[in-house]
Motif scaffolding. Sequence first.
Motif, PDB file in Angstrom:
ATOM      1  N   PRO A 115      -1.884   0.877 -15.924  1.00 12.69           N
ATOM      2  CA  PRO A 115      -1.406   1.453 -14.855  1.00 12.69           C
ATOM      3  C   PRO A 115      -1.765   2.049 -14.137  1.00 12.69           C
ATOM      4  O   PRO A 115      -3.366   2.744 -14.217  1.00 12.69           O
ATOM      5  CB  PRO A 115      -0.115   2.567 -15.669  1.00 12.69           C
ATOM      6  N   ASN A 116      -2.017   2.510 -12.611  1.00 17.60           N
ATOM      7  CA  ASN A 116      -2.719   3.088 -11.533  1.00 17.60           C
ATOM      8  C   ASN A 116      -2.154   3.848 -10.649  1.00 17.60           C
ATOM      9  O   ASN A 116      -1.773   4.344  -9.850  1.00 17.60           O
ATOM     10  CB  ASN A 116      -3.235   1.959 -11.019  1.00 17.60           C
ATOM     11  N   LYS A 157       0.903  -1.625  -0.479  1.00 17.82           N
ATOM     12  CA  LYS A 157      -0.389   0.044   0.127  1.00 17.82           C
ATOM     13  C   LYS A 157       1.071   0.847   0.222  1.00 17.82           C
ATOM     14  O   LYS A 157       0.334   2.910  -0.172  1.00 17.82           O
ATOM     15  CB  LYS A 157      -1.168   0.036   1.183  1.00 17.82           C
ATOM     16  N   ARG A 163       0.101  -0.120  -6.559  1.00 21.04           N
ATOM     17  CA  ARG A 163       0.663   0.637  -7.502  1.00 21.04           C
ATOM     18  C   ARG A 163       1.653   0.102  -8.978  1.00 21.04           C
ATOM     19  O   ARG A 163       3.344   0.079  -8.286  1.00 21.04           O
ATOM     20  CB  ARG A 163       1.110   2.113  -6.773  1.00 21.04           C
ATOM     21  N   PHE A 164       1.251   0.395  -9.908  1.00 21.67           N
ATOM     22  CA  PHE A 164       2.549  -0.137 -10.603  1.00 21.67           C
ATOM     23  C   PHE A 164       2.035   0.599 -12.347  1.00 21.67           C
ATOM     24  O   PHE A 164       1.317   1.006 -13.049  1.00 21.67           O
ATOM     25  CB  PHE A 164       2.154  -1.844 -11.578  1.00 21.67           C
ATOM     26  N   THR A 165       3.245   1.114 -12.577  1.00 23.76           N
ATOM     27  CA  THR A 165       2.808   2.309 -13.653  1.00 23.76           C
ATOM     28  C   THR A 165       4.587   1.556 -14.980  1.00 23.76           C
ATOM     29  O   THR A 165       5.305   0.681 -14.626  1.00 23.76           O
ATOM     30  CB  THR A 165       2.789   2.895 -13.161  1.00 23.76           C
ATOM     31  N   LEU A 219       5.108   2.042  -5.066  1.00 26.48           N
ATOM     32  CA  LEU A 219       5.140   2.608  -6.281  1.00 26.48           C
ATOM     33  C   LEU A 219       6.035   1.462  -7.268  1.00 26.48           C
ATOM     34  O   LEU A 219       7.136   1.943  -6.873  1.00 26.48           O
ATOM     35  CB  LEU A 219       5.062   3.336  -6.620  1.00 26.48           C
ATOM     36  N   GLN A 238      -1.909  -4.883  -8.398  1.00 26.16           N
ATOM     37  CA  GLN A 238      -2.756  -3.343  -7.931  1.00 26.16           C
ATOM     38  C   GLN A 238      -3.534  -3.300  -7.099  1.00 26.16           C
ATOM     39  O   GLN A 238      -4.075  -3.184  -6.456  1.00 26.16           O
ATOM     40  CB  GLN A 238      -3.440  -3.071  -9.439  1.00 26.16           C
ATOM     41  N   ILE A 289       0.226  -8.479 -12.946  1.00 20.29           N
ATOM     42  CA  ILE A 289       0.265  -6.830 -12.229  1.00 20.29           C
ATOM     43  C   ILE A 289      -1.380  -6.845 -11.995  1.00 20.29           C
ATOM     44  O   ILE A 289      -1.683  -6.044 -10.694  1.00 20.29           O
ATOM     45  CB  ILE A 289       0.118  -6.458 -13.878  1.00 20.29           C
ATOM     46  N   ARG A 290      -2.393  -7.893 -11.830  1.00 18.75           N
ATOM     47  CA  ARG A 290      -3.519  -6.966 -12.121  1.00 18.75           C
ATOM     48  C   ARG A 290      -3.415  -7.612 -10.136  1.00 18.75           C
ATOM     49  O   ARG A 290      -4.412  -6.520  -9.250  1.00 18.75           O
ATOM     50  CB  ARG A 290      -4.627  -8.130 -12.558  1.00 18.75           C
TER      51      ARG A 290
END
Length: 271
Positions: A63-64, A6, A42-44, A9, A37, A33-34
């Motif tokens: 991406p979030n 939480k 957080r993944f970008t 990133l 998240q 990845i899903r």
Amino acid sequence: MFKDLKHLLLISDLDGTLLPSDKRIPPEDLEIIRQFQAAGGRFTIATGRTYEAASVYLEQVQPNAPVILYNGAMLFDPVKKQPIATLPLASSVRQIVRELLDWNPDMGAEILTADGIYVIRLNAVERQHIATCGVSPVFTDLAHAPEDGWLKVLFALEPPEVDRLAAYAASRQDTEVEYVRSADVFREILPAGVSKGTAIARFRDRLADRDTQIAAAGDYDNDLTMLQHADVGIAPANAQPNVKAAADLVLPDTCDQHGLPRLMQQLMERT
């Protein structure tokens, strides 16, 4: 080394890091990845690609957090599908490009703007690059290229010639630009002071959660500053030696062996 999900990133380069050699993200990696998240992480993405060239992957990854495009010259909102901020090259770069093209008449080149890609000289390496990225550029010449709004310029050459270009560029001492190698066949011009690393600094200014830990993964020279600016720098096993040396964590697996998704799975299992 890593905080709980939480407060984490994770930013990943595409080519050579998240993407395997065939440029297709395996379904099992997308599922990890899903799950990452959904668990609060957080993944970008951070890439030298344009939005057009990266869009298929952004649709898959969802991406979030904001996306870094053009090797740091644009921050992009993947939900609204619009730029958050852009850092264009100075108008004086046109003359630099003219001189570089004169220096090597066989060098492929393209100008990248927020609105599209303008191929101002085509060679075999550039032709393959266009095919790999699956983009539809405008073919023109330098005289008819846009007057402004350039975010980066890419030069395409065989590896020995990229080395020669690097030496020539260093001798010029152009203070208004940054030169960076993004692949063995590419050398790029970015605005001075712009990189994936400085984009991370802009990320920090936008984070509501000041306890967020930024981890960044990359494999090539244009990823170095990103790993250095992150709280945790990550390199896949296939990364260049200088990138591995700069990383806090070198993965045991390559991009073809699901290196980064396996790390994400381990981080979820830890919680």
